[in-house]
Design a protein around this motif. Structure first.
Motif, PDB file in Angstrom:
ATOM      1  N   ARG A  52       0.543  -0.968  -0.107  1.00  0.00           N
ATOM      2  CA  ARG A  52      -0.306   0.209  -0.177  1.00  0.00           C
ATOM      3  C   ARG A  52       0.726   1.134   0.066  1.00  0.00           C
ATOM      4  NH1 ARG A  52      -2.363  -4.924  -0.182  1.00  0.00           N
ATOM      5  NH2 ARG A  52      -4.442  -4.270  -0.338  1.00  0.00           N
ATOM      6  N   PHE A  53       2.305   1.060   0.666  1.00  0.00           N
ATOM      7  CA  PHE A  53       2.418   2.192   0.837  1.00  0.00           C
ATOM      8  C   PHE A  53       3.047   3.096  -0.864  1.00  0.00           C
ATOM      9  CE2 PHE A  53       7.187   3.985  -0.305  1.00  0.00           C
ATOM     10  CZ  PHE A  53       7.362   4.642   0.993  1.00  0.00           C
ATOM     11  N   ARG A  54       3.233   1.816  -1.556  1.00  0.00           N
ATOM     12  CA  ARG A  54       3.345   2.075  -3.304  1.00  0.00           C
ATOM     13  C   ARG A  54       2.232   2.352  -3.784  1.00  0.00           C
ATOM     14  NH1 ARG A  54       5.850  -2.177  -8.330  1.00  0.00           N
ATOM     15  NH2 ARG A  54       5.526  -0.646  -9.608  1.00  0.00           N
ATOM     16  N   SER A  55       1.102   1.279  -3.468  1.00  0.00           N
ATOM     17  CA  SER A  55      -0.101   2.290  -4.512  1.00  0.00           C
ATOM     18  C   SER A  55      -1.337   3.327  -3.911  1.00  0.00           C
ATOM     19  CB  SER A  55      -1.019   0.729  -5.034  1.00  0.00           C
ATOM     20  OG  SER A  55      -1.177   0.266  -3.144  1.00  0.00           O
ATOM     21  N   ILE A  56      -0.559   3.407  -2.837  1.00  0.00           N
ATOM     22  CA  ILE A  56      -1.721   4.419  -1.795  1.00  0.00           C
ATOM     23  C   ILE A  56      -0.173   5.833  -1.868  1.00  0.00           C
ATOM     24  CG2 ILE A  56      -3.264   5.306   0.325  1.00  0.00           C
ATOM     25  CD1 ILE A  56      -4.138   2.502   0.350  1.00  0.00           C
ATOM     26  N   LEU A  57       0.536   5.224  -0.742  1.00  0.00           N
ATOM     27  CA  LEU A  57       0.860   6.707  -0.476  1.00  0.00           C
ATOM     28  C   LEU A  57       1.869   7.519  -1.397  1.00  0.00           C
ATOM     29  CD1 LEU A  57       1.855   8.265   2.299  1.00  0.00           C
ATOM     30  CD2 LEU A  57       3.731   7.054   2.684  1.00  0.00           C
ATOM     31  N   PHE A  74       5.792   8.157 -20.951  1.00  0.00           N
ATOM     32  CA  PHE A  74       6.706   8.258 -19.185  1.00  0.00           C
ATOM     33  C   PHE A  74       6.711   7.486 -18.722  1.00  0.00           C
ATOM     34  CE2 PHE A  74       6.700  12.594 -20.018  1.00  0.00           C
ATOM     35  CZ  PHE A  74       7.752  13.370 -20.848  1.00  0.00           C
ATOM     36  N   PRO A  75       6.610   5.906 -19.016  1.00  0.00           N
ATOM     37  CA  PRO A  75       5.898   4.646 -18.378  1.00  0.00           C
ATOM     38  C   PRO A  75       5.794   4.592 -17.550  1.00  0.00           C
ATOM     39  CG  PRO A  75       7.536   3.887 -20.130  1.00  0.00           C
ATOM     40  CD  PRO A  75       7.245   5.710 -20.070  1.00  0.00           C
ATOM     41  N   ARG A  76       7.568   4.698 -16.257  1.00  0.00           N
ATOM     42  CA  ARG A  76       7.614   4.342 -15.174  1.00  0.00           C
ATOM     43  C   ARG A  76       6.693   5.653 -14.324  1.00  0.00           C
ATOM     44  NH1 ARG A  76      13.794   2.584 -13.948  1.00  0.00           N
ATOM     45  NH2 ARG A  76      12.354   2.742 -12.055  1.00  0.00           N
ATOM     46  N   PHE A  77       6.441   6.779 -14.367  1.00  0.00           N
ATOM     47  CA  PHE A  77       6.653   7.505 -14.015  1.00  0.00           C
ATOM     48  C   PHE A  77       4.619   6.950 -13.698  1.00  0.00           C
ATOM     49  CE2 PHE A  77       4.446  13.000 -14.464  1.00  0.00           C
ATOM     50  CZ  PHE A  77       5.536  12.760 -12.339  1.00  0.00           C
ATOM     51  N   THR A  78       4.485   7.229 -15.131  1.00  0.00           N
ATOM     52  CA  THR A  78       3.248   7.546 -15.038  1.00  0.00           C
ATOM     53  C   THR A  78       2.263   6.083 -13.445  1.00  0.00           C
ATOM     54  OG1 THR A  78       2.804   7.234 -16.825  1.00  0.00           O
ATOM     55  CG2 THR A  78       1.127   6.471 -16.212  1.00  0.00           C
ATOM     56  N   ALA A  79       3.390   4.702 -13.936  1.00  0.00           N
ATOM     57  CA  ALA A  79       2.936   3.472 -13.052  1.00  0.00           C
ATOM     58  C   ALA A  79       2.999   4.708 -11.143  1.00  0.00           C
ATOM     59  CB  ALA A  79       4.245   2.649 -13.150  1.00  0.00           C
ATOM     60  N   PHE A  80       4.280   4.941 -11.584  1.00  0.00           N
ATOM     61  CA  PHE A  80       4.318   6.078  -9.265  1.00  0.00           C
ATOM     62  C   PHE A  80       3.340   6.511  -9.699  1.00  0.00           C
ATOM     63  CE2 PHE A  80       8.751   4.671 -10.065  1.00  0.00           C
ATOM     64  CZ  PHE A  80       8.820   4.568  -8.815  1.00  0.00           C
ATOM     65  N   LEU A  81       2.671   7.561 -10.632  1.00  0.00           N
ATOM     66  CA  LEU A  81       1.292   7.943  -9.991  1.00  0.00           C
ATOM     67  C   LEU A  81       0.299   7.540  -9.904  1.00  0.00           C
ATOM     68  CD1 LEU A  81       1.837  11.306 -13.177  1.00  0.00           C
ATOM     69  CD2 LEU A  81       1.824  11.453 -10.574  1.00  0.00           C
ATOM     70  N   CYS A  82       0.040   6.725  -9.813  1.00  0.00           N
ATOM     71  CA  CYS A  82      -1.505   5.334 -10.107  1.00  0.00           C
ATOM     72  C   CYS A  82      -0.799   4.834  -9.588  1.00  0.00           C
ATOM     73  CB  CYS A  82      -1.965   5.062 -12.180  1.00  0.00           C
ATOM     74  SG  CYS A  82      -2.022   5.866 -12.944  1.00  0.00           S
ATOM     75  N   GLY A  83       0.112   4.352  -8.962  1.00  0.00           N
ATOM     76  CA  GLY A  83       0.333   3.752  -8.031  1.00  0.00           C
ATOM     77  C   GLY A  83       0.769   1.754  -8.277  1.00  0.00           C
ATOM     78  N   GLY A  84       1.727   1.960  -9.415  1.00  0.00           N
ATOM     79  CA  GLY A  84       1.776   0.176  -9.669  1.00  0.00           C
ATOM     80  C   GLY A  84       0.714  -0.336 -11.049  1.00  0.00           C
TER      81      GLY A  84
END
Length: 360
Positions: free
Chosen positions: A98-103, A349-359
């Protein structure tokens, strides 16, 4: 066709249902935020309550959105507790996920919104006057307030990304998860009456509601309840009760929190029942490209929607039906822009988008 015949099938079926409902439920949230607070009547900008038919429409959209949000809490609680065991180690693993997917997205979008407000204050100082304290003058406390409650620095409360109140309450529920699990295991179904007593305590209502619905989802996950089977068989009754109670709330102007939350629960269960029906009987399908963009749609839409509604409000036909149509059209347009923006950003920016959307 998904029929639950075992615990594994229950999990698979609910996962399919969550994937199926995620995007439509998110659209109800966006539709609510596309509403008009101010409308034009007789050439004067007024409160939207001057059109009774539009007021009823807004209240109805509010109720179906409240039901959608309740179901999001229920799904979150289910996903957190769907494993067979809950230990200190598993709780740590869940927190890490949840740290990655929410916070992480919570923090990133907060920074983005602060930057947008900063640019607006820099480029449009007159328009932004009084909306929020100048970001250039922020103290450390002001920066922290952006994460939790901007009441002292803006003309509203909640996080600076206002729709993230849901994520804030979800994080509170997750922190309380061990206590909720202990209560469910020791008291079983009697744990809900204990939680209901929180209504008479001085606890913020959104926190109470979030914890209640999160715990309901936890109950489904812990005890492998066949919620889809029950709601599927009762889908007509649930839908009828939801509509009737919604009409009562709208026409009688009921401000009783418990009645409103009951309506949200009925609506959430009706969503589950009819979603199950569409999956089983109609083999309905939501394109993966729409489902994948749901979180981005949730995170991005508030400021663009607010800007568009303010710009177009003076030019809409002066009638309640005109504003209803405008709200629906804006919702469609902003949804399309959100989905398109998500995939454009993902391709660049695939990696940045993944961070923005919590993976997601």
């Amino acid at each position: 066709m998904c029929r639950a015949t075992s615990d594994i099938n229950v999990s698979d079926c609910i996962s399919d249902l969550i994937s199926f409902l995620r995007f439509p439920l998110m659209i109800t949230v966006l539709l609510l935020h596309c509403s008009f607070d101010l409308v034009m009547k007789d050439g004067v900008l007024q409160d939207s309550i001057c059109y009774a038919d539009y007021t009823c429409f807004r209240l109805f959209v509010t109720e179906i959105t409240n039901a959608a949000v309740a179901l999001f809490f229920i799904f979150s609680g289910y996903l957190f507790f769907r494993d067979d065991t809950f230990t200190f180690h598993s709780y740590g693993d869940k927190l890490h996920k949840r740290f990655r997917s929410i916070l992480v997205p919570y923090l990133l979008w907060t920074i983005i919104y602060i930057f947008i407000y900063f640019l607006a204050q820099l480029l449009l100082p007159t328009a932004m006057e009084g909306v929020m304290k100048p970001i250039a003058d922020f103290t450390f406390r002001d920066w922290i307030s952006c994460l939790w409650n901007v009441e002292d620095i803006a003309r509203r409360n909640g996080p600076i990304v206002s729709q993230f109140w849901y994520l804030k309450e979800l994080m509170i529920a997750i922190v309380l998860a061990p206590l909720l699990y202990g209560g469910l295991r020791s008291l079983n179904g009697w744990f809900f009456p204990v939680l209901l007593t929180m209504y008479i305590l001085p606890v913020p209502s959104t926190t109470v509601v979030g914890v209640l619905f999160f715990t309901l989802g936890a109950y489904v996950g812990v005890y492998k309840t066949h919620i889809m089977e029950v709601t599927y068989s009762l889908r007509w009754v649930l839908a009828l009760l939801f509509v009737v109670l919604t009409i009562v709330l709208i026409t009688q102007d009921c401000n009783i929190g418990f009645i409103s939350h009951l309506d949200s629960l009925l609506g959430a269960m009706a969503y589950v029942g009819w979603g199950t029906y569409l999956l089983r009987k109609k083999h309905a399908h939501i394109p993966a490209m729409l489902t994948a963009s749901s979180f981005f749609l949730f995170a991005y839409h508030q400021l663009p929607v607010r800007l568009v509604t303010k710009m177009v409000a003076p030019y809409i036909a002066e009638s309640g039906y005109g504003y209803m149509a405008a709200q629906l059209v804006i919702c469609v347009i902003m949804s399309a822009l959100g989905v398109g923006g998500y995939y454009m950003l993902k391709s660049i920016f695939p990696r940045f988008t993944a961070f923005l959307c919590g993976g997601r």
